[in-house]
Design a protein around this motif. Structure first.
Motif, PDB file in Angstrom:
ATOM      1  N   ASN A 120       0.837  -1.199   0.000  1.00 64.84           N
ATOM      2  CA  ASN A 120       0.000   0.000   0.000  1.00 64.84           C
ATOM      3  C   ASN A 120       0.876   1.254   0.000  1.00 64.84           C
ATOM      4  O   ASN A 120       0.653   2.198   0.765  1.00 64.84           O
ATOM      5  CB  ASN A 120      -0.959  -0.009   1.202  1.00 64.84           C
ATOM      6  N   ALA A 121       1.885   1.246  -0.872  1.00 61.78           N
ATOM      7  CA  ALA A 121       2.853   2.343  -0.952  1.00 61.78           C
ATOM      8  C   ALA A 121       2.698   3.073  -2.275  1.00 61.78           C
ATOM      9  O   ALA A 121       2.283   2.490  -3.275  1.00 61.78           O
ATOM     10  CB  ALA A 121       4.269   1.788  -0.826  1.00 61.78           C
ATOM     11  N   THR A 122       3.043   4.339  -2.281  1.00 55.77           N
ATOM     12  CA  THR A 122       2.943   5.133  -3.502  1.00 55.77           C
ATOM     13  C   THR A 122       4.308   5.401  -4.130  1.00 55.77           C
ATOM     14  O   THR A 122       4.379   5.974  -5.206  1.00 55.77           O
ATOM     15  CB  THR A 122       2.241   6.477  -3.229  1.00 55.77           C
ATOM     16  N   SER A 123       5.385   4.988  -3.463  1.00 62.15           N
ATOM     17  CA  SER A 123       6.724   5.213  -4.008  1.00 62.15           C
ATOM     18  C   SER A 123       7.647   4.080  -3.580  1.00 62.15           C
ATOM     19  O   SER A 123       7.323   3.281  -2.701  1.00 62.15           O
ATOM     20  CB  SER A 123       7.291   6.548  -3.511  1.00 62.15           C
ATOM     21  N   ARG A 124       8.807   4.060  -4.193  1.00 67.25           N
ATOM     22  CA  ARG A 124       9.825   3.063  -3.853  1.00 67.25           C
ATOM     23  C   ARG A 124      10.271   3.231  -2.403  1.00 67.25           C
ATOM     24  O   ARG A 124      10.409   2.256  -1.676  1.00 67.25           O
ATOM     25  CB  ARG A 124      11.030   3.231  -4.766  1.00 67.25           C
ATOM     26  N   VAL A 125      10.507   4.475  -2.021  1.00 62.53           N
ATOM     27  CA  VAL A 125      10.977   4.760  -0.658  1.00 62.53           C
ATOM     28  C   VAL A 125       9.927   4.331   0.363  1.00 62.53           C
ATOM     29  O   VAL A 125      10.250   3.717   1.381  1.00 62.53           O
ATOM     30  CB  VAL A 125      11.318   6.259  -0.506  1.00 62.53           C
ATOM     31  N   GLU A 126       8.673   4.638   0.080  1.00 64.08           N
ATOM     32  CA  GLU A 126       7.604   4.251   0.997  1.00 64.08           C
ATOM     33  C   GLU A 126       7.477   2.731   1.070  1.00 64.08           C
ATOM     34  O   GLU A 126       7.227   2.178   2.143  1.00 64.08           O
ATOM     35  CB  GLU A 126       6.274   4.873   0.568  1.00 64.08           C
ATOM     36  N   ALA A 127       7.698   2.036  -0.037  1.00 62.79           N
ATOM     37  CA  ALA A 127       7.637   0.575  -0.036  1.00 62.79           C
ATOM     38  C   ALA A 127       8.721  -0.002   0.878  1.00 62.79           C
ATOM     39  O   ALA A 127       8.457  -0.910   1.676  1.00 62.79           O
ATOM     40  CB  ALA A 127       7.779   0.025  -1.452  1.00 62.79           C
ATOM     41  N   VAL A 128       9.925   0.533   0.796  1.00 64.86           N
ATOM     42  CA  VAL A 128      11.017   0.072   1.659  1.00 64.86           C
ATOM     43  C   VAL A 128      10.678   0.347   3.121  1.00 64.86           C
ATOM     44  O   VAL A 128      10.822  -0.517   3.983  1.00 64.86           O
ATOM     45  CB  VAL A 128      12.358   0.747   1.272  1.00 64.86           C
ATOM     46  N   THR A 129      10.192   1.545   3.404  1.00 59.50           N
ATOM     47  CA  THR A 129       9.845   1.922   4.776  1.00 59.50           C
ATOM     48  C   THR A 129       8.758   1.024   5.339  1.00 59.50           C
ATOM     49  O   THR A 129       8.868   0.509   6.452  1.00 59.50           O
ATOM     50  CB  THR A 129       9.392   3.396   4.826  1.00 59.50           C
ATOM     51  N   ARG A 130       7.719   0.801   4.568  1.00 62.03           N
ATOM     52  CA  ARG A 130       6.608  -0.027   5.029  1.00 62.03           C
ATOM     53  C   ARG A 130       7.045  -1.486   5.216  1.00 62.03           C
ATOM     54  O   ARG A 130       6.604  -2.141   6.156  1.00 62.03           O
ATOM     55  CB  ARG A 130       5.432   0.064   4.071  1.00 62.03           C
ATOM     56  N   ALA A 131       7.907  -1.977   4.342  1.00 66.93           N
ATOM     57  CA  ALA A 131       8.410  -3.343   4.494  1.00 66.93           C
ATOM     58  C   ALA A 131       9.216  -3.474   5.784  1.00 66.93           C
ATOM     59  O   ALA A 131       9.057  -4.451   6.526  1.00 66.93           O
ATOM     60  CB  ALA A 131       9.241  -3.728   3.290  1.00 66.93           C
ATOM     61  N   ARG A 132      10.040  -2.494   6.062  1.00 66.06           N
ATOM     62  CA  ARG A 132      10.836  -2.524   7.294  1.00 66.06           C
ATOM     63  C   ARG A 132       9.931  -2.457   8.524  1.00 66.06           C
ATOM     64  O   ARG A 132      10.166  -3.161   9.503  1.00 66.06           O
ATOM     65  CB  ARG A 132      11.846  -1.385   7.297  1.00 66.06           C
ATOM     66  N   LEU A 133       8.919  -1.602   8.472  1.00 74.57           N
ATOM     67  CA  LEU A 133       7.979  -1.498   9.593  1.00 74.57           C
ATOM     68  C   LEU A 133       7.192  -2.804   9.803  1.00 74.57           C
ATOM     69  O   LEU A 133       6.798  -3.120  10.912  1.00 74.57           O
ATOM     70  CB  LEU A 133       7.008  -0.333   9.378  1.00 74.57           C
ATOM     71  N   ALA A 134       6.997  -3.544   8.711  1.00 73.82           N
ATOM     72  CA  ALA A 134       6.278  -4.812   8.789  1.00 73.82           C
ATOM     73  C   ALA A 134       7.186  -5.956   9.244  1.00 73.82           C
ATOM     74  O   ALA A 134       6.724  -7.074   9.425  1.00 73.82           O
ATOM     75  CB  ALA A 134       5.653  -5.148   7.438  1.00 73.82           C
ATOM     76  N   GLY A 135       8.481  -5.669   9.420  1.00 77.03           N
ATOM     77  CA  GLY A 135       9.387  -6.677   9.933  1.00 77.03           C
ATOM     78  C   GLY A 135      10.249  -7.371   8.888  1.00 77.03           C
ATOM     79  O   GLY A 135      10.997  -8.278   9.211  1.00 77.03           O
ATOM     80  N   TYR A 136      10.132  -6.950   7.631  1.00 78.30           N
ATOM     81  CA  TYR A 136      10.979  -7.544   6.587  1.00 78.30           C
ATOM     82  C   TYR A 136      12.387  -6.974   6.695  1.00 78.30           C
ATOM     83  O   TYR A 136      12.572  -5.801   6.988  1.00 78.30           O
ATOM     84  CB  TYR A 136      10.420  -7.257   5.196  1.00 78.30           C
ATOM     85  N   ASP A 137      13.387  -7.809   6.453  1.00 81.02           N
ATOM     86  CA  ASP A 137      14.784  -7.399   6.533  1.00 81.02           C
ATOM     87  C   ASP A 137      15.260  -6.948   5.156  1.00 81.02           C
ATOM     88  O   ASP A 137      15.797  -7.729   4.379  1.00 81.02           O
ATOM     89  CB  ASP A 137      15.637  -8.570   7.039  1.00 81.02           C
ATOM     90  N   VAL A 138      14.995  -5.683   4.845  1.00 79.78           N
ATOM     91  CA  VAL A 138      15.427  -5.129   3.558  1.00 79.78           C
ATOM     92  C   VAL A 138      16.285  -3.904   3.790  1.00 79.78           C
ATOM     93  O   VAL A 138      16.251  -3.300   4.818  1.00 79.78           O
ATOM     94  CB  VAL A 138      14.237  -4.762   2.638  1.00 79.78           C
TER      95      VAL A 138
END
Length: 93
Positions: free
Chosen positions: A75-93
């Motif tokens: 549910n991200a609108t940009s690449r940066v937001e996708a990385v941030t949301r993945a990290r907040l969800a616990g993914y190790d990226v």
């Protein structure tokens, strides 16, 4: 505007509580694939689509496909937001 605690367009800033993920109907519906995690990790390193494609040997069109899926799943609108949301969800990226 950002230094004054306002968002880019003068609206309120994005808070961590604003990073909710959409509800899924099944537990794995929005799970990220290994390839998506690989692409997202390369995005987090600052690589362009061409740079990302070169690493795992996929086309830049395939990279764009994975990035669209990542933005949709996170549910991200940009690449940066996708990385941030993945990290907040616990993914190790």
């Amino acid at each position: 505007a950002l230094a004054q605690g306002k968002g880019v367009n003068g609206d309120r800033p994005m808070l961590l509580s604003d990073t909710r993920f959409p509800q899924c109907s099944g537990p794995q519906q929005n799970a990220l694939t290994d390839r998506e995690l690989q692409v997202l990790s390369l995005v987090a390193q600052g690589l362009t689509d061409n740079g990302i494609a070169h690493g795992p040997g996929i086309s830049k069109h395939t990279v764009a496909f994975h990035l669209r899926n990542l933005r949709r799943k996170l549910n991200a609108t940009s690449r940066v937001e996708a990385v941030t949301r993945a990290r907040l969800a616990g993914y190790d990226v």
